[in-house]
Design a protein around this motif. Sequence first.
Motif, PDB file in Angstrom:
ATOM      1  N   PHE A  19      44.533  37.736  50.787  1.00  0.00           N
ATOM      2  CA  PHE A  19      44.708  38.446  49.523  1.00  0.00           C
ATOM      3  C   PHE A  19      44.522  39.934  49.759  1.00  0.00           C
ATOM      4  O   PHE A  19      43.580  40.342  50.438  1.00  0.00           O
ATOM      5  N   GLN A  65      41.341  35.011  44.626  1.00  0.00           N
ATOM      6  CA  GLN A  65      42.480  34.255  44.088  1.00  0.00           C
ATOM      7  C   GLN A  65      42.645  34.440  42.585  1.00  0.00           C
ATOM      8  O   GLN A  65      43.749  34.353  42.063  1.00  0.00           O
ATOM      9  N   TYR A  68      44.488  37.634  42.182  1.00  0.00           N
ATOM     10  CA  TYR A  68      45.885  37.349  42.529  1.00  0.00           C
ATOM     11  C   TYR A  68      46.616  36.707  41.349  1.00  0.00           C
ATOM     12  O   TYR A  68      47.738  37.083  41.011  1.00  0.00           O
TER      13      TYR A  68
END
Length: 141
Positions: A19, A65, A68
């Motif tokens: 990421f 995440q 993201y």
Amino acid sequence: MIGCNAVSNPTTTKFPTEFSHDPILSDPTNYRRITGSLQYLTLTRPDIAFSINQLSQHMHNLLPQHVYLLKRLLRYIKGTIDYDIPINKSDLALNSFSDANWAGDPNSRKSTLGYCSFLGSTLISWTIKKQHTFARSSTKS
């Protein structure tokens, strides 16, 4: 994110292996502000309700995440800025639809259910939520 590229769906189940760090969205305060603001958008954009629900569950335990997924949702909104709930003059037939998945949340293994009701072609009520109990079969979910 003004110059970002749009995506065709608001969420994903497959994450990249690494990421990229975003100093603005990685700040927990900014993440909470943006996610909280997007909750109001779900009043006229039911297509993003599930994604907002997922993001809201991680406001106090922010991981890369989740940042993201927030960026992906913002990219989806940019590409679908003209989407909204249409209110049309039509017949007064009441139709309702519902669905549920069985143990769809990979973390808690709880089921998610949803329904929507239309008066003619106008959406008048909808919800999506995680069930409180565990279902032992797809029928019970």
